[in-house]
Design a protein around this motif. Structure first.
Motif, PDB file in Angstrom:
ATOM      1  N   HIS A   1       9.433 -20.543   5.326  1.00 46.39           N
ATOM      2  CA  HIS A   1       8.295 -21.497   5.612  1.00 46.39           C
ATOM      3  C   HIS A   1       7.347 -20.821   6.196  1.00 46.39           C
ATOM      4  CE1 HIS A   1      11.607 -24.451   4.846  1.00 46.39           C
ATOM      5  NE2 HIS A   1      12.294 -23.948   5.715  1.00 46.39           N
ATOM      6  N   GLY A   2       6.164 -21.541   6.176  1.00 47.34           N
ATOM      7  CA  GLY A   2       4.869 -20.871   6.617  1.00 47.34           C
ATOM      8  C   GLY A   2       4.899 -21.030   8.109  1.00 47.34           C
ATOM      9  N   SER A   3       3.818 -20.717   8.858  1.00 45.40           N
ATOM     10  CA  SER A   3       3.593 -21.023  10.016  1.00 45.40           C
ATOM     11  C   SER A   3       3.309 -22.291  10.416  1.00 45.40           C
ATOM     12  CB  SER A   3       2.004 -20.251  10.429  1.00 45.40           C
ATOM     13  OG  SER A   3       0.982 -20.589   9.727  1.00 45.40           O
ATOM     14  N   GLY A   4       4.115 -22.812  11.603  1.00 51.87           N
ATOM     15  CA  GLY A   4       3.938 -24.244  11.902  1.00 51.87           C
ATOM     16  C   GLY A   4       4.626 -25.057  11.281  1.00 51.87           C
ATOM     17  N   SER A   5       5.564 -24.793  10.087  1.00 51.69           N
ATOM     18  CA  SER A   5       6.312 -25.490   9.515  1.00 51.69           C
ATOM     19  C   SER A   5       7.818 -25.228   9.723  1.00 51.69           C
ATOM     20  CB  SER A   5       6.068 -25.098   7.936  1.00 51.69           C
ATOM     21  OG  SER A   5       6.704 -26.159   6.947  1.00 51.69           O
ATOM     22  N   SER A   6       8.721 -25.989   9.122  1.00 60.44           N
ATOM     23  CA  SER A   6      10.236 -25.619   9.475  1.00 60.44           C
ATOM     24  C   SER A   6      11.012 -26.113   8.246  1.00 60.44           C
ATOM     25  CB  SER A   6      10.671 -26.555  10.592  1.00 60.44           C
ATOM     26  OG  SER A   6      10.514 -27.999  10.089  1.00 60.44           O
ATOM     27  N   ARG A   7      12.229 -26.260   8.411  1.00 58.71           N
ATOM     28  CA  ARG A   7      13.227 -26.544   7.185  1.00 58.71           C
ATOM     29  C   ARG A   7      13.211 -27.917   7.004  1.00 58.71           C
ATOM     30  NH1 ARG A   7      17.603 -29.550   8.738  1.00 58.71           N
ATOM     31  NH2 ARG A   7      18.071 -29.420  11.058  1.00 58.71           N
TER      32      ARG A   7
ATOM     33  N   ASN B   1      11.178 -29.312   0.830  1.00 61.50           N
ATOM     34  CA  ASN B   1      12.315 -30.189   0.543  1.00 61.50           C
ATOM     35  C   ASN B   1      12.103 -30.946  -0.772  1.00 61.50           C
ATOM     36  OD1 ASN B   1      14.771 -30.780   2.747  1.00 61.50           O
ATOM     37  ND2 ASN B   1      12.589 -30.431   3.890  1.00 61.50           N
ATOM     38  N   PHE B   2      10.835 -31.139  -1.129  1.00 65.21           N
ATOM     39  CA  PHE B   2      10.361 -31.905  -2.426  1.00 65.21           C
ATOM     40  C   PHE B   2      10.901 -30.739  -3.390  1.00 65.21           C
ATOM     41  CE2 PHE B   2       7.779 -32.600  -6.166  1.00 65.21           C
ATOM     42  CZ  PHE B   2       7.868 -34.088  -6.266  1.00 65.21           C
TER      43      PHE B   2
END
Length: 216
Positions: free
Chosen positions: A32-38, A44-45
């Motif tokens: 994942h990129g910065s500031g994102s999560s699983r 998820n899409f």
């Protein structure tokens, strides 16, 4: 099979969601990129479409909760790469996943980490896809990437297009740069994320699935 997993490290535990459809012979590890999560709705899409195609997926946080609160840590590509290697090692240690071919899907800064890991592991990584990524942050090692690499960028993601082109020129592996018309950085425009997911699905099916890759 679908379950929450934990990769335990001295700094803390990384939580992820592992899904393995029946008869999977390949798995895609998401960076994942910065500031994102699983929990990223976009990743998820994409993961769901890969699962529908029979590919396993692991969406996992590469930073602990405390680390993710630090802005600088989010952009520490070497740290993200190290964590991605930790997760790779975990996959290879588990009975359910140790024999699966491994591909990497990176977004934003996660794409740089994915490419750095691919450069370090060589043929152990079977395919790489970058979505709106910053592959230029791994520029020094791109000529060591051997895995077939797909760079996907939005047609209206000005600035990032040029950075992807610069990275693309440095890659010497089998490669393709795909520009999704009218898309901005997050591919929020109608049909754009679907186009990303279908391109990623096609790429991973082509290079990650033993059945399809052996017959291409």
């Amino acid at each position: 099979m679908e379950k929450i997993i934990h990769v335990n490290l001295p700094q803390g535990s990384l939580e992820g969601m592992l899904k393995i459809p029946p008869k999977s012979d390949g798995i895609v590890l998401f960076a994942h990129g910065s500031g994102s999560s699983r929990l990223s709705p976009r990743n998820n899409f994409v993961a769901k479409l890969l699962n529908d195609a029979g590919l396993a997926t692991l969406l996992i946080d590469l930073l602990t909760t405390k680390e993710d609160e630090n802005y600088q840590t989010r952009f520490n590509i070497n740290l993200l790469t190290e964590r991605l290697k930790n997760v790779y090692d975990w996959l290879k240690s588990q009975s359910d996943t140790k024999d699966l071919r491994i591909g990497l899907f990176g977004s934003s800064t996660g794409a740089a980490a994915a490419l750095q890991l691919a450069a370090a592991l060589g043929e152990k990584i079977t395919a790489v896809v970058s979505r709106g990524g910053r592959p230029d942050l791994a520029l020094d090692v791109l000529d060591s990437v051997s895995a077939p690499t797909l760079l996907i960028v939005g047609g209206n993601d000005f600035g990032v297009i040029e950075l992807n082109q610069k990275a693309y020129d440095q890659l010497v592996c089998h490669k393709h740069l795909e520009i999704i018309p009218h898309a901005t950085h997050l591919f929020e425009e109608p049909g754009c994320l679907d186009a990303v997911a279908k391109s990623a699905q096609s790429w991973f099916q082509r290079f990650l699935s033993r059945h399809l890759s052996s017959s291409r």
